[in-house]
Scaffold this active site. Structure first.
Site, mmCIF file in Angstrom:
data_model
loop_
_atom_site.group_PDB
_atom_site.id
_atom_site.type_symbol
_atom_site.label_atom_id
_atom_site.label_comp_id
_atom_site.label_asym_id
_atom_site.label_seq_id
_atom_site.Cartn_x
_atom_site.Cartn_y
_atom_site.Cartn_z
ATOM 1 C CE LYS A 181 -2.406 3.424 2.072
ATOM 2 N NZ LYS A 181 -1.945 4.532 1.238
ATOM 3 C CD GLU A 256 13.195 0.887 9.201
ATOM 4 O OE1 GLU A 256 13.684 1.754 9.964
ATOM 5 O OE2 GLU A 256 13.821 -0.087 8.771
ATOM 6 C CB CYS A 290 13.034 8.846 8.222
ATOM 7 S SG CYS A 290 13.917 7.743 7.143
ATOM 8 C CD GLU A 388 10.351 13.020 11.467
ATOM 9 O OE1 GLU A 388 9.182 12.658 11.619
ATOM 10 O OE2 GLU A 388 11.235 12.303 10.987
HETATM 11 P P1 NAP Z 1 2.082 8.467 7.683
HETATM 12 O O1 NAP Z 1 0.943 9.390 7.685
HETATM 13 O O2 NAP Z 1 2.326 7.638 8.862
HETATM 14 O O3 NAP Z 1 1.890 7.589 6.374
HETATM 15 C C1 NAP Z 1 2.711 6.499 6.063
HETATM 16 C C2 NAP Z 1 1.883 5.444 5.362
HETATM 17 O O4 NAP Z 1 0.889 4.942 6.256
HETATM 18 C C3 NAP Z 1 1.131 5.979 4.145
HETATM 19 O O5 NAP Z 1 1.093 4.965 3.155
HETATM 20 C C4 NAP Z 1 -0.248 6.230 4.719
HETATM 21 O O6 NAP Z 1 -1.254 6.246 3.741
HETATM 22 C C5 NAP Z 1 -0.392 5.062 5.654
HETATM 23 N N1 NAP Z 1 -1.412 5.248 6.691
HETATM 24 C C6 NAP Z 1 -1.975 6.395 7.134
HETATM 25 N N2 NAP Z 1 -2.869 6.131 8.113
HETATM 26 C C7 NAP Z 1 -2.882 4.803 8.299
HETATM 27 C C8 NAP Z 1 -3.581 3.921 9.183
HETATM 28 N N3 NAP Z 1 -4.464 4.372 10.072
HETATM 29 N N4 NAP Z 1 -3.320 2.604 9.118
HETATM 30 C C9 NAP Z 1 -2.407 2.125 8.239
HETATM 31 N N5 NAP Z 1 -1.729 2.901 7.373
HETATM 32 C C10 NAP Z 1 -1.949 4.223 7.400
HETATM 33 O O7 NAP Z 1 3.430 9.225 7.409
HETATM 34 P P2 NAP Z 1 3.712 10.327 6.320
HETATM 35 O O8 NAP Z 1 3.267 11.605 6.899
HETATM 36 O O9 NAP Z 1 3.175 9.909 5.008
HETATM 37 O O10 NAP Z 1 5.300 10.231 6.230
HETATM 38 C C11 NAP Z 1 6.151 11.029 6.991
HETATM 39 C C12 NAP Z 1 6.645 10.295 8.220
HETATM 40 O O11 NAP Z 1 7.265 9.062 7.879
HETATM 41 C C13 NAP Z 1 7.692 11.060 8.958
HETATM 42 O O12 NAP Z 1 7.395 11.073 10.329
HETATM 43 C C14 NAP Z 1 8.983 10.297 8.693
HETATM 44 O O13 NAP Z 1 9.976 10.400 9.652
HETATM 45 C C15 NAP Z 1 8.527 8.928 8.517
HETATM 46 N N6 NAP Z 1 9.439 8.175 7.641
HETATM 47 C C16 NAP Z 1 10.295 7.284 8.198
HETATM 48 C C17 NAP Z 1 11.188 6.584 7.407
HETATM 49 C C18 NAP Z 1 12.130 5.559 8.001
HETATM 50 O O14 NAP Z 1 12.692 4.773 7.264
HETATM 51 N N7 NAP Z 1 12.338 5.516 9.283
HETATM 52 C C19 NAP Z 1 11.206 6.801 6.036
HETATM 53 C C20 NAP Z 1 10.319 7.719 5.513
HETATM 54 C C21 NAP Z 1 9.430 8.404 6.323
HETATM 55 P P3 NAP Z 1 -1.762 7.662 3.153
HETATM 56 O O15 NAP Z 1 -0.587 8.317 2.545
HETATM 57 O O16 NAP Z 1 -2.750 7.277 2.143
HETATM 58 O O17 NAP Z 1 -2.332 8.414 4.303
#
Ligand code: NAP
Ligand code: MG
Length: 486
Positions: A181, A256, A290, A388
């Site tokens: 997804k 992650e 990240c 962050e």
């Molecule tokens: P996010 O909102 O947590 O979204 C990540 C993924 O989860 C997306 O595919 C999102 O889908 C999905 N998602 C959202 N709500 C969900 C739920 N209730 N249940 C299951 N899946 C769900 O994060 P983001 O804002 O897109 O990304 C930024 C964050 O990711 C930052 O905090 C960053 O640090 C972290 N990150 C970490 C790494 C690492 O390797 N450690 C790498 C990249 C990013 P939708 O997009 O459709 O909402």
């Protein structure tokens, strides 16, 4: 320009069991180009029922051709996909750059990285072995590495190609059947990859891609009782939901999550060597990394010099449209621009701005551009030094000595990556041991990249390791066989 005209797949369809299908919801999700704000296409909106269908297809794959595919052949399939990704690297890079606003050269590097993951895990597929264990007289004991079965992969928008490569590459190498997804803001490259996997001959159901909203598709995948492992990359808030769901199903998860990674500069640094990295390790992907080095900890004796020289670099940073390969592209979405802009406003209320970059005058008004900001003399407990931001913002924090540096570096709830710049070998080793993170870089800093290097966090940065060989252990389970034969 409508991007759909140039695609080799239909982005309004989802990919299940080797077939392109219409998703459960008729409403589509618009695809915006962050460089201009224009809607350039649409993707399909999957439903919870689509996730069910994808899981059934993945189970069938495990029972069918994919489950019988030997490790060497899985490796060949991954190698073939790698070749196809390389031959389409320009198209993939263009797609990603248009979808998420990455400068083309960074998107090109991401496409090559996707291929590197497939090569690495293709080569490793037949090299993960069990062991034999000396036991009692008359027994033979050995271990088997087996796939979990159906694995769920939920990825974010910042490095879609790299993250799908590391996650899907390792899971397929170990023989799992995957349901992916992608983020709603960055689904095109995942769909393009599904088309490539199909063309490479990956058996039906080994990879399924369901686009849609996190609240429905992501939630359905992470709570599904027939998914045996969930790999999630994203925010701490969503990570908690994933882990709660996994607790109910009693399945393993890899999380992650975010970071507030420190870049620690001692006064014996080779500053000419360090300087481009001190800035670049946060500006890459416009700070939406990240492992971005968003805190720069500098020893008091060279603090003013580092501040002055970083400010000079900032003075030259240019933000502009992704195709023009400026130092920074736009942020991925208006939402992300708002989040980052609020942090910058907050910082400007009580912090010293050491330097700012520039948005190019002719950058389209509808683009999500944010000029990078360097804040100086920041207290370690300030919100901007703790939370962050996920944008082009760095804070500089002075420190006195090694103990002080470690205290400040370890003083957030995150623990993903740390960089240390010093020529003192003993100090390098001491720091590497005392930093509470998953990766330490000494006299370099690798934000992204390094497919061979196990990666993951401690604390709120998550747990489990992806990348390198370590990921292959995470995407498999160990069985011990004890045979008595007299
Ligand atoms: P996010 O909102 O947590 O979204 C990540 C993924 O989860 C997306 O595919 C999102 O889908 C999905 N998602 C959202 N709500 C969900 C739920 N209730 N249940 C299951 N899946 C769900 O994060 P983001 O804002 O897109 O990304 C930024 C964050 O990711 C930052 O905090 C960053 O640090 C972290 N990150 C970490 C790494 C690492 O390797 N450690 C790498 C990249 C990013 P939708 O997009 O459709 O909402
Ligand atoms: Mg987009």
């Amino acid at each position: 320009m409508k991007i759909a005209n140039s695609l080799w797949f239909d982005p309004t369809m989802i990919y299940i069991g080797g077939q392109w299908r219409k998703p459960g919801h008729a409403d589509t999700i618009p695809v915006e180009n962050p460089s201009t704000g224009e809607v350039i296409g649409e993707i399909g909106q999957g439903s919870a029922a689509d996730v069910d269908a994808a899981v059934v297809a993945a189970e069938a794959a495990m029972e069918g051709e994919w489950g019988r595919t030997p490790a060497v052949e899985r490796g060949r399939l991954l190698a073939r996909m790698a070749q196809m990704v390389l031959s389409r690297a320009e198209e993939l890079a263009y797609l990603e750059s248009t979808d998420v606003g990455k400068p083309m050269k960074q998107a090109q590097a991401d496409a090559v990285n996707l291929a590197r993951y497939l090569e690495f895990y293709g080569g490793a597929a037949d090299k993960v072995h069990g062991t034999t264990i000396p036991y009692q007289e008359g027994f033979t004991v050995y271990t088997l590495r087996e796939p979990h079965g159906v694995t769920g992969h939920i990825i974010p928008w910042n490095y879609p190609m790299q993250i799908l490569g590391r996650s899907i590459g390792a899971a397929l190498a170990m023989g799992n059947a995957c349901v992916l997804k992608p983020a709603e803001d960055a689904s095109l490259s995942s769909l393009a990859f599904a088309a490539i996997a199909a063309e490479a001959g990956l058996p039906a159901g080994a990879l399924n891609v369901v686009t849609g909203y996190g609240a429905e598709v992501g939630a359905a995948l992470s709570t599904h009782p027939d998914v045996h492992h969930v790999s999630f990359t994203g925010s701490v808030a969503t990570g908690r939901h994933i882990q709660e769901a996994a607790a109910k199903n009693v399945v393993p998860v890899t999380l992650e999550l975010g970071g507030k990674s420190p870049h620690i500069v001692f006064d014996d640094v080779d500053l000419d060597a360090a300087l481009p990295t001190l800035v670049g390790a946060c500006m890459q992907a416009a700070g939406q990394t990240c492992s971005a080095a968003s805190r720069v900890l500098v020893q008091r004796g060279i603090y003013e010099e580092v501040r002055r020289r970083m400010a000079e670099v900032y003075g030259g940073l240019v933000v502009g449209p992704a195709p023009d390969n400026c130092d920074l592209g736009p942020l991925v979405s208006k939402k992300q621009k708002d989040i980052v802009s609020k942090f910058i406003e907050l910082g400007k209320q009580d912090l010293t701005v050491a330097a700012e970059g520039k948005i190019r005058d002719d950058a389209p008004a509808g683009g999500n551009y944010v000029a990078p900001v360097l804040f100086a003399d920041v207290s370690p407990d300030h919100r901007l030094a703790q939370e962050e931001i996920f944008g082009p913002v760095q804070v500089m924090i002075p420190f006195e000595d090694e103990a002080d540096a470690i205290r400040i570096a370890n003083g957030t709830e995150y623990g993903l990556v740390a960089g240390v710049w010093t020529r003192d070998g003993g100090r390098q080793m001491r720091m590497a041991r005392k930093l509470n993170v998953g990766q330490v870089f000494i006299n370099n800093y690798g934000a992204g990249g390094g497919v061979e290097l196990p990666f993951g966090g401690v604390g709120k940065s998550g747990h489990g390791r992806e990348k390198g060989f370590e990921a292959l252990y995470g995407f498999s389970r160990l069985k011990t066989v004890t045979a008595q034969h007299g």
